[in-house]
Scaffold this active site. Structure first.
Site, PDB file in Angstrom:
ATOM      1  N   HIS A 245      26.860 -24.040 -29.485  1.00 26.13           N
ATOM      2  CA  HIS A 245      27.486 -23.988 -27.903  1.00 26.13           C
ATOM      3  C   HIS A 245      28.002 -22.657 -28.064  1.00 26.13           C
ATOM      4  O   HIS A 245      28.368 -21.921 -27.530  1.00 26.13           O
ATOM      5  CB  HIS A 245      28.018 -25.543 -27.381  1.00 26.13           C
ATOM      6  CG  HIS A 245      26.799 -25.533 -26.633  1.00 26.13           C
ATOM      7  ND1 HIS A 245      25.880 -26.524 -27.523  1.00 26.13           N
ATOM      8  CD2 HIS A 245      26.463 -26.113 -25.121  1.00 26.13           C
ATOM      9  CE1 HIS A 245      25.549 -27.424 -26.437  1.00 26.13           C
ATOM     10  NE2 HIS A 245      25.600 -26.943 -25.470  1.00 26.13           N
TER      11      HIS A 245
ATOM     12  N   HIS B  74      16.675 -32.360 -27.848  1.00 25.32           N
ATOM     13  CA  HIS B  74      16.146 -33.000 -27.863  1.00 25.32           C
ATOM     14  C   HIS B  74      14.626 -34.017 -29.512  1.00 25.32           C
ATOM     15  O   HIS B  74      15.028 -34.518 -30.195  1.00 25.32           O
ATOM     16  CB  HIS B  74      15.762 -34.644 -26.820  1.00 25.32           C
ATOM     17  CG  HIS B  74      16.093 -35.946 -27.402  1.00 25.32           C
ATOM     18  ND1 HIS B  74      16.902 -36.701 -28.192  1.00 25.32           N
ATOM     19  CD2 HIS B  74      15.616 -36.836 -27.164  1.00 25.32           C
ATOM     20  CE1 HIS B  74      17.037 -37.217 -28.434  1.00 25.32           C
ATOM     21  NE2 HIS B  74      16.053 -38.010 -28.209  1.00 25.32           N
TER      22      HIS B  74
ATOM     23  N   GLN C  67      19.720 -37.535 -23.829  1.00 23.81           N
ATOM     24  CA  GLN C  67      19.107 -37.883 -24.761  1.00 23.81           C
ATOM     25  C   GLN C  67      17.827 -37.776 -23.903  1.00 23.81           C
ATOM     26  O   GLN C  67      16.907 -36.886 -24.095  1.00 23.81           O
ATOM     27  CB  GLN C  67      18.346 -39.374 -25.288  1.00 23.81           C
ATOM     28  CG  GLN C  67      19.519 -40.036 -26.399  1.00 23.81           C
ATOM     29  CD  GLN C  67      19.328 -40.829 -26.638  1.00 23.81           C
ATOM     30  OE1 GLN C  67      18.836 -42.045 -25.902  1.00 23.81           O
ATOM     31  NE2 GLN C  67      19.957 -41.433 -28.057  1.00 23.81           N
ATOM     32  N   ASN C  68      17.516 -37.120 -22.395  1.00 21.54           N
ATOM     33  CA  ASN C  68      17.048 -37.100 -21.692  1.00 21.54           C
ATOM     34  C   ASN C  68      17.873 -35.847 -20.771  1.00 21.54           C
ATOM     35  O   ASN C  68      16.529 -35.886 -19.948  1.00 21.54           O
ATOM     36  CB  ASN C  68      16.959 -38.154 -20.552  1.00 21.54           C
ATOM     37  CG  ASN C  68      16.192 -39.472 -21.442  1.00 21.54           C
ATOM     38  OD1 ASN C  68      15.328 -39.328 -21.494  1.00 21.54           O
ATOM     39  ND2 ASN C  68      18.067 -40.058 -22.001  1.00 21.54           N
ATOM     40  N   TRP C  69      18.540 -35.155 -20.598  1.00 19.84           N
ATOM     41  CA  TRP C  69      18.353 -33.642 -20.194  1.00 19.84           C
ATOM     42  C   TRP C  69      17.375 -32.840 -20.263  1.00 19.84           C
ATOM     43  O   TRP C  69      17.067 -31.750 -19.560  1.00 19.84           O
ATOM     44  CB  TRP C  69      19.375 -33.935 -19.536  1.00 19.84           C
ATOM     45  CG  TRP C  69      20.780 -32.230 -20.458  1.00 19.84           C
ATOM     46  CD1 TRP C  69      21.108 -32.923 -21.206  1.00 19.84           C
ATOM     47  CD2 TRP C  69      20.755 -31.424 -20.308  1.00 19.84           C
ATOM     48  NE1 TRP C  69      21.502 -31.849 -21.720  1.00 19.84           N
ATOM     49  CE2 TRP C  69      21.357 -30.241 -21.327  1.00 19.84           C
ATOM     50  CE3 TRP C  69      20.435 -30.499 -18.667  1.00 19.84           C
ATOM     51  CZ2 TRP C  69      21.595 -29.102 -21.187  1.00 19.84           C
ATOM     52  CZ3 TRP C  69      20.959 -28.731 -18.693  1.00 19.84           C
ATOM     53  CH2 TRP C  69      21.435 -28.873 -20.384  1.00 19.84           C
ATOM     54  N   ASN C  70      17.465 -32.657 -21.733  1.00 22.32           N
ATOM     55  CA  ASN C  70      17.257 -31.467 -22.245  1.00 22.32           C
ATOM     56  C   ASN C  70      15.781 -32.279 -23.451  1.00 22.32           C
ATOM     57  O   ASN C  70      15.914 -32.443 -24.695  1.00 22.32           O
ATOM     58  CB  ASN C  70      17.687 -30.703 -22.840  1.00 22.32           C
ATOM     59  CG  ASN C  70      17.603 -29.432 -23.598  1.00 22.32           C
ATOM     60  OD1 ASN C  70      16.297 -29.169 -23.867  1.00 22.32           O
ATOM     61  ND2 ASN C  70      17.989 -28.158 -23.295  1.00 22.32           N
ATOM     62  N   ILE C  71      14.619 -32.039 -22.732  1.00 25.09           N
ATOM     63  CA  ILE C  71      13.765 -33.243 -23.901  1.00 25.09           C
ATOM     64  C   ILE C  71      13.239 -32.128 -25.340  1.00 25.09           C
ATOM     65  O   ILE C  71      13.375 -32.671 -26.085  1.00 25.09           O
ATOM     66  CB  ILE C  71      12.591 -33.337 -23.302  1.00 25.09           C
ATOM     67  CG1 ILE C  71      13.378 -34.683 -22.364  1.00 25.09           C
ATOM     68  CG2 ILE C  71      11.037 -33.685 -24.286  1.00 25.09           C
ATOM     69  CD1 ILE C  71      13.618 -35.743 -22.725  1.00 25.09           C
TER      70      ILE C  71
ATOM     71  N   ARG D 212      24.425 -39.342 -35.763  1.00 24.76           N
ATOM     72  CA  ARG D 212      24.525 -38.792 -34.745  1.00 24.76           C
ATOM     73  C   ARG D 212      25.635 -37.927 -34.522  1.00 24.76           C
ATOM     74  O   ARG D 212      25.832 -36.553 -33.761  1.00 24.76           O
ATOM     75  CB  ARG D 212      24.423 -39.894 -33.864  1.00 24.76           C
ATOM     76  CG  ARG D 212      24.746 -39.793 -32.488  1.00 24.76           C
ATOM     77  CD  ARG D 212      25.196 -41.044 -31.510  1.00 24.76           C
ATOM     78  NE  ARG D 212      24.298 -42.140 -32.255  1.00 24.76           N
ATOM     79  CZ  ARG D 212      24.358 -43.094 -32.811  1.00 24.76           C
ATOM     80  NH1 ARG D 212      25.624 -43.304 -33.538  1.00 24.76           N
ATOM     81  NH2 ARG D 212      23.646 -43.828 -32.860  1.00 24.76           N
TER      82      ARG D 212
END
EC number: 2.3.1.20
Length: 487
Positions: free
Chosen positions: A415, A382, A375-379, A404
């Protein structure tokens, strides 16, 4: 000062007076003088009392009979001690020394392998053929097609059903056309394919957002019959753009080049371009690009090449040793890549375009769960997933768990799309790794908390990526370089 004196007085009452042969002139008496001086607030008297205390301790040889008190060791959790800055510095020094040793060992064993000219061959096989660049240029066709569909929807020339069908065809072509070129055209290199497919993937996500936001504006316009003066996007500023005035090529291409995946009619804008800030970001981009290339050529490539024989012989102990050896440079390059992309590159683009929202990442390094990390490394990604995938699924009646899981499924697809197609092989290692995040997130949140959870997240990052790298490299090597067995 009065509070300090009161505290000293209560401390004397609690411990009681100590008889001395000097009748109060020793250390205890000097302490009383210090307390009295503190109570009175006289700095000169306080200094004089301290001098007497020190002289009495050194000259007379009499010491306070009580030198112990109830207290915990610093490493005990009950002590309340939290200043481990020196330990952190020690860890940094040890990390630098250990990696310096590994780097020196690499230089002694392989010599200097860094070759900037060799990087050019990763992008071009034929200097007169630039298929990846052509794919990037062709991406404009899909952007203009989406724009024209929205223009006709805004004036009612198309029905919503026809517009949806055209958007679906256009978005499908955005992903399928470059994939077909990468698979069928021999002159395109794997690195060139990755860059071209990345551009088309970003374009796909942006056009989905572009279509959704304009649809929401049309729905709001249709419902806002009573509020005639309201803005289509809810903006309160008098200079804000409203729908359909946003449907211009300038607005479209600003969004396409802006460092975000989520479309808005009125983006937050910075007041000016800070030239020094921009120059620092550009220098960082140049430096970290060269550093990543050098580390890959000098450190990762020899390690990966030496890993092929253990894989071929299925020597599990050697495979584990190669994996751990690859984990260090791979993780270091990943951290450099994160800073290079999310801080240097995106901030440079944002500064040039005066794009105001610079929250490209949050404190993912403090993640105590796998979910918090994602949730926080690629805003930018996200925000897109929440706005255009997760919440729409909830509005359609899906459960949070299903929504989810759908987000992880879409992420796993992209990916694999960005790895398997450039390598022209389908092994689903990236897809499996992403889907494995779902049970991993449950395990970490269920059995690990606090610092243990953070350590578990770091462990998955350090070990998980080299596993995928080795699996793909091994399969690519077997498929393209290993001679087939004789009949």
């Amino acid at each position: 000062m009065g509070d300090r004196g009161g505290a000293g007085g209560s401390r004397r009452r609690r411990t009681g007076s100590r008889p001395t042969s000097q009748g109060g002139g020793g250390p205890a008496g000097a302490d009383d003088e210090v307390g009295d001086a503190g109570a009175g607030g006289d700095a000169a008297a306080l200094a004089s009392a301290k001098d007497k205390n020190r002289d009495a301790d050194v000259g007379s040889g009499y010491w306070d009979l009580r030198c112990h008190r109830l207290q915990d060791s610093l490493f005990s959790s009950d002590s309340g001690f939290s200043n481990y800055r020196g330990v952190l510095n020690w860890c940094v020094v040890m990390l630098i020394l250990s990696n310096a040793r590994l780097f020196l060992e690499n230089l002694i064993k392989y010599g200097i392998l860094v070759d900037p000219i060799q990087v050019v061959s990763l992008f071009l096989k034929d200097p007169y053929s630039w298929p990846a660049l052509c794919l990037v240029i062709v991406a404009n066709v899909f952007a203009v097609a989406a724009f024209q569909v929205e223009k006709r929807l805004a004036v009612g020339a198309l029905t919503e059903q026809a517009g949806l069908l055209l958007h679906v065809v256009n978005l499908t072509t955005v992903l399928c056309f470059p994939a077909a070129v990468a698979l069928l055209l021999e002159s395109i290199t794997p690195v060139g394919s990755v860059l071209a497919l990345t551009v088309h993937t970003i374009l796909f996500l942006k056009l989905v957002s572009y279509r959704d936001v304009n649809l929401w504006c049309r729905e709001r316009r249709a419902k806002a019959t009573a509020a005639s003066g309201s803005k289509a996007n809810g903006g309160a500023a008098l200079c804000a753009v409203s729908y359909p005035d946003n449907l211009t090529y300038h607005d479209l291409y600003y969004f396409l080049f802006a460092p975000t995946l989520c479309y808005e009619l009125n983006f937050p804008r910075s007041p000016r371009i800070r030239k020094r800030f921009l120059l620092r970001r550009l220098l960082e981009m140049l430096f970290f690009t060269q550093l990543q290339v050098g580390l890959i050529q000098q450190w990762m490539v020899p390690t990966i090449q030496n890993s092929m024989k253990p894989f071929k012989d299925m020597d599990y102990s050697r495979i584990m040793e190669r994996l751990l050896k690859l984990a260090v440079p791979n993780h270091l390059i990943w951290l450099i890549f994160f800073y290079w992309l999310f801080h240097s590159c995106l901030n440079a683009v944002a500064e040039l375009m005066q794009f105001g929202d610079r929250e490209f990442y949050r404190d993912w390094w403090n993640s105590e769960s796998v979910t918090y990390f994602w949730q926080n490394w690629n805003i930018p990604v996200h925000k897109w997933c929440i706005r255009h995938f997760y919440k729409p699924m909830l509005r359609r009646g899906s459960s949070k768990w299903a929504a989810r899981t759908g987000v992880f499924l879409a992420s796993a697809f992209f990916h694999e799309y960005l790895v398997s197609i450039p390598l022209r092989m389908f092994r689903l290692w990236a897809f499996t790794g992403m889907m494995a995040q779902i049970p991993l997130a449950w395990i970490v949140s269920r059995f690990f908390r606090g610092n243990y959870g953070n350590a578990a997240v770091w462990l998955t990052l350090i070990i998980g990526q080299p596993v995928a790298v080795l699996m793909y490299v091994h399969d690519y090597y077997v498929l393209n370089y290993e001679a087939p067995p004789a009949a």
